[in-house]
Design a protein around this motif. Structure first.
Motif, mmCIF file in Angstrom:
data_model
loop_
_atom_site.group_PDB
_atom_site.id
_atom_site.type_symbol
_atom_site.label_atom_id
_atom_site.label_comp_id
_atom_site.label_asym_id
_atom_site.label_seq_id
_atom_site.Cartn_x
_atom_site.Cartn_y
_atom_site.Cartn_z
ATOM 1 N N GLU A 1 68.309 60.139 29.400
ATOM 2 C CA GLU A 1 67.794 59.443 28.216
ATOM 3 C C GLU A 1 66.385 59.917 27.892
ATOM 4 N N LYS A 2 65.552 60.041 28.918
ATOM 5 C CA LYS A 2 64.182 60.520 28.718
ATOM 6 C C LYS A 2 64.181 61.978 28.262
ATOM 7 N N LEU A 3 65.079 62.743 28.838
ATOM 8 C CA LEU A 3 65.167 64.160 28.487
ATOM 9 C C LEU A 3 65.514 64.335 27.010
ATOM 10 N N LEU A 4 66.476 63.566 26.524
ATOM 11 C CA LEU A 4 66.878 63.672 25.122
ATOM 12 C C LEU A 4 65.768 63.185 24.185
ATOM 13 N N ARG A 5 65.061 62.129 24.578
ATOM 14 C CA ARG A 5 63.951 61.668 23.742
ATOM 15 C C ARG A 5 62.857 62.726 23.673
ATOM 16 N N ALA A 6 62.583 63.374 24.812
ATOM 17 C CA ALA A 6 61.565 64.429 24.827
ATOM 18 C C ALA A 6 61.982 65.609 23.952
ATOM 19 N N MET A 7 63.260 65.974 24.004
ATOM 20 C CA MET A 7 63.756 67.073 23.173
ATOM 21 C C MET A 7 63.656 66.720 21.692
ATOM 22 N N LEU A 8 63.906 65.455 21.361
ATOM 23 C CA LEU A 8 63.764 65.026 19.971
ATOM 24 C C LEU A 8 62.311 65.121 19.512
ATOM 25 N N LEU A 9 61.378 64.749 20.387
ATOM 26 C CA LEU A 9 59.962 64.883 20.039
ATOM 27 C C LEU A 9 59.597 66.327 19.763
ATOM 28 N N GLN A 10 60.150 67.230 20.537
ATOM 29 C CA GLN A 10 59.868 68.646 20.336
ATOM 30 C C GLN A 10 60.294 69.096 18.946
ATOM 31 N N VAL A 11 61.417 68.550 18.457
ATOM 32 C CA VAL A 11 61.893 68.881 17.109
ATOM 33 C C VAL A 11 61.044 68.187 16.043
ATOM 34 N N LEU A 12 60.811 66.899 16.226
ATOM 35 C CA LEU A 12 60.118 66.105 15.210
ATOM 36 C C LEU A 12 58.679 66.537 15.004
ATOM 37 N N TYR A 13 58.033 67.041 16.067
ATOM 38 C CA TYR A 13 56.630 67.428 15.969
ATOM 39 C C TYR A 13 56.419 68.939 16.033
ATOM 40 N N SER A 14 57.492 69.707 15.829
ATOM 41 C CA SER A 14 57.413 71.171 15.714
ATOM 42 C C SER A 14 56.696 71.800 16.903
ATOM 43 N N ILE A 15 57.006 71.341 18.104
ATOM 44 C CA ILE A 15 56.379 71.871 19.315
ATOM 45 C C ILE A 15 57.154 73.102 19.763
ATOM 46 N N THR B 1 59.472 74.080 33.990
ATOM 47 C CA THR B 1 60.678 74.783 34.442
ATOM 48 C C THR B 1 61.774 73.807 34.846
ATOM 49 N N VAL B 2 61.396 72.682 35.466
ATOM 50 C CA VAL B 2 62.384 71.658 35.824
ATOM 51 C C VAL B 2 62.985 71.052 34.569
ATOM 52 N N PHE B 3 62.149 70.823 33.563
ATOM 53 C CA PHE B 3 62.611 70.297 32.277
ATOM 54 C C PHE B 3 63.631 71.236 31.650
ATOM 55 N N THR B 4 63.330 72.536 31.693
ATOM 56 C CA THR B 4 64.213 73.528 31.082
ATOM 57 C C THR B 4 65.558 73.591 31.799
ATOM 58 N N LYS B 5 65.547 73.559 33.133
ATOM 59 C CA LYS B 5 66.793 73.646 33.901
ATOM 60 C C LYS B 5 67.689 72.433 33.667
ATOM 61 N N ASN B 6 67.083 71.265 33.489
ATOM 62 C CA ASN B 6 67.885 70.059 33.258
ATOM 63 C C ASN B 6 68.603 70.099 31.918
ATOM 64 N N ARG B 7 68.081 70.874 30.970
ATOM 65 C CA ARG B 7 68.741 70.979 29.663
ATOM 66 C C ARG B 7 70.101 71.646 29.788
ATOM 67 N N ALA B 8 70.256 72.529 30.783
ATOM 68 C CA ALA B 8 71.541 73.211 30.966
ATOM 69 C C ALA B 8 72.649 72.216 31.278
ATOM 70 N N ARG B 9 72.316 71.138 31.981
ATOM 71 C CA ARG B 9 73.321 70.112 32.291
ATOM 72 C C ARG B 9 73.809 69.418 31.023
ATOM 73 N N GLN C 1 63.473 80.953 13.222
ATOM 74 C CA GLN C 1 63.719 81.886 14.322
ATOM 75 C C GLN C 1 63.781 81.063 15.591
ATOM 76 N N VAL C 2 64.969 80.935 16.121
ATOM 77 C CA VAL C 2 65.175 80.058 17.269
ATOM 78 C C VAL C 2 64.505 80.663 18.498
ATOM 79 N N MET C 3 63.941 79.789 19.372
ATOM 80 C CA MET C 3 63.215 80.263 20.540
ATOM 81 C C MET C 3 63.984 80.044 21.836
ATOM 82 N N VAL C 4 65.302 80.070 21.741
ATOM 83 C CA VAL C 4 66.180 80.079 22.906
ATOM 84 C C VAL C 4 67.193 81.194 22.690
#
Length: 365
Positions: free
Chosen positions: A63-77, A109-117, A329-332
């Motif tokens: 849940e926290k991971l998805l909220r953080a990912m949404l913040l990254q989109v909403l605030y253009s991080i 790096t831990v944040f990034t690896k958890n996204r794969a799940r 231009q996607v950064m993944v």
């Protein structure tokens, strides 16, 4: 009297994070909707971590991971590293994610690896569907009249990475490819093998993906989104998939469904596929040196004119995710990761639209 330039702070504070966020802050209604959607996904989240029941360090709460990912989109991080840096000192970000003042911020790096799940279990797609379920409860979706379109997404790879598949690359490293024959059949990007060299209209050939959306004509909310490799047939093929899914969720199979689209969808095979799915194709007729595949009886109908007007709302979603969501231009790299970011960005756009609709609707009632 001039005040003294001093800095003092109390040893203890009794304020909560919620006290620092204004009651009228635009993230408040978005966070409420996000939490409602995440609450419906508890069973999926439990299944994601069943294999880890024997032990090990607790992972990031999804849940926290998805909220953080949404913040990254909403605030253009632009990166996870910058997101974690800002979360360290930004109380608004901590409040939205669900971190207290004392919680440690994750290592990037831990944040990034958890996204794969999340990709493995289609969690972002499930989240997108739960957001749509909220819109359906508020009667913001017609469920009958749609628009479809596609957009190009530049891959995170350059021309120099586009080398021959057999390894016998005759291109030099100077970046001058003049006179060399290069195609997706013989070449592939070393950086992102899923990206394809593609051009559309007057644009130059670039390594790209193609994003597709299906929007509901009532308020322009995106009801389906996916990413495919870029080619000349991708838009129509993706549209068939999304329209078939839309037809499957209708309660009454005899309900008339319409779809508005631009001239690029005016192809005989696409029109026939729509009619076979019992979807009325309100596609713009392409009569430039050819005969349109759209029947004149459909083109003269009143609903056709409305669909052609409403279909332009879909461009707002593309514009938002390319500017605010940084999807130009996607950064993944990799089709699955690009698809995850595109679907998440469209979910964020839908949440922003729903927040605006929530402000307008009470005033009209």
């Amino acid at each position: 009297m001039r005040g003294a330039d001093t800095f003092t702070e109390s040893l203890f504070t009794m304020r909560r994070l919620d006290d620092f966020v204004p009651k009228s802050h635009p993230l408040r209604p978005i966070r409420t909707m996000v939490n409602q959607a995440l609450a419906k996904m508890d069973r999926l989240f439990a299944g994601m971590y069943e294999a880890d029941i024997k032990g090990g360090r607790p992972s990031i709460a999804p849940e926290k991971l998805l909220r953080a990912m949404l913040l990254q989109v909403l605030y253009s991080i632009r990166s996870e590293r910058q997101l974690m840096e800002q979360t360290q000192y930004n109380l608004l970000f901590r409040w939205f994610i669900g971190l207290s003042m004392d919680n440690a911020v994750w290592v990037p790096t831990v944040f990034t690896k958890n996204r794969a799940r999340l990709i493995q279990h289609d969690a972002v797609i499930e989240f997108f569907n739960e957001v749509l379920a909220l819109a359906q409860k508020k009667n913001w979706l017609s469920g009958e009249h749609f628009s479809v379109d596609g957009t190009l997404i530049q891959a995170w790879a350059g021309h120099k990475s586009f080398a021959r598949k057999d390894g016998n690359d005759g291109d030099d490293d100077s970046g001058d490819f003049r006179g060399h024959q290069r195609s997706n059949d013989t070449h592939q990007s070393r950086t992102d093998p899923d990206a394809k060299l593609y051009r559309k209209g007057k644009t130059g050939s670039e390594l790209r993906y193609m994003g597709h959306t299906l929007s509901d004509n009532r308020h322009g909310l995106v009801v389906s989104a996916l990413v495919s490799t870029a080619d000349g047939h991708a838009e129509r093929e993706a549209a068939k998939v999304m329209l078939n899914d839309a037809r499957q969720v209708t309660d009454n199979p005899d309900t008339e469904i319409t779809v508005g689209a631009d001239k690029g969808y005016d192809a005989q095979e696409f029109i026939e596929a729509c009619l076979e799915m019992k979807v009325t194709p309100h596609v713009a007729q392409n009569t430039s040196g050819r005969r349109s595949a759209v029947p004149d009886a459909i083109a003269r109908s009143e609903g056709y004119a409305i669909s052609q007007q409403k279909r332009k709302l879909i461009e707002q979603g593309f514009g938002w995710v390319k500017t605010v969501g940084r999807m130009r231009q996607v950064m993944v790299r990799g089709l699955k990761r690009v698809d995850q970011m595109f679907v998440l960005s469209m979910a964020a756009y839908t949440l922003v639209r729903m927040r605006s609709l929530g402000k307008i609707r009470p005033q009209l009632q």
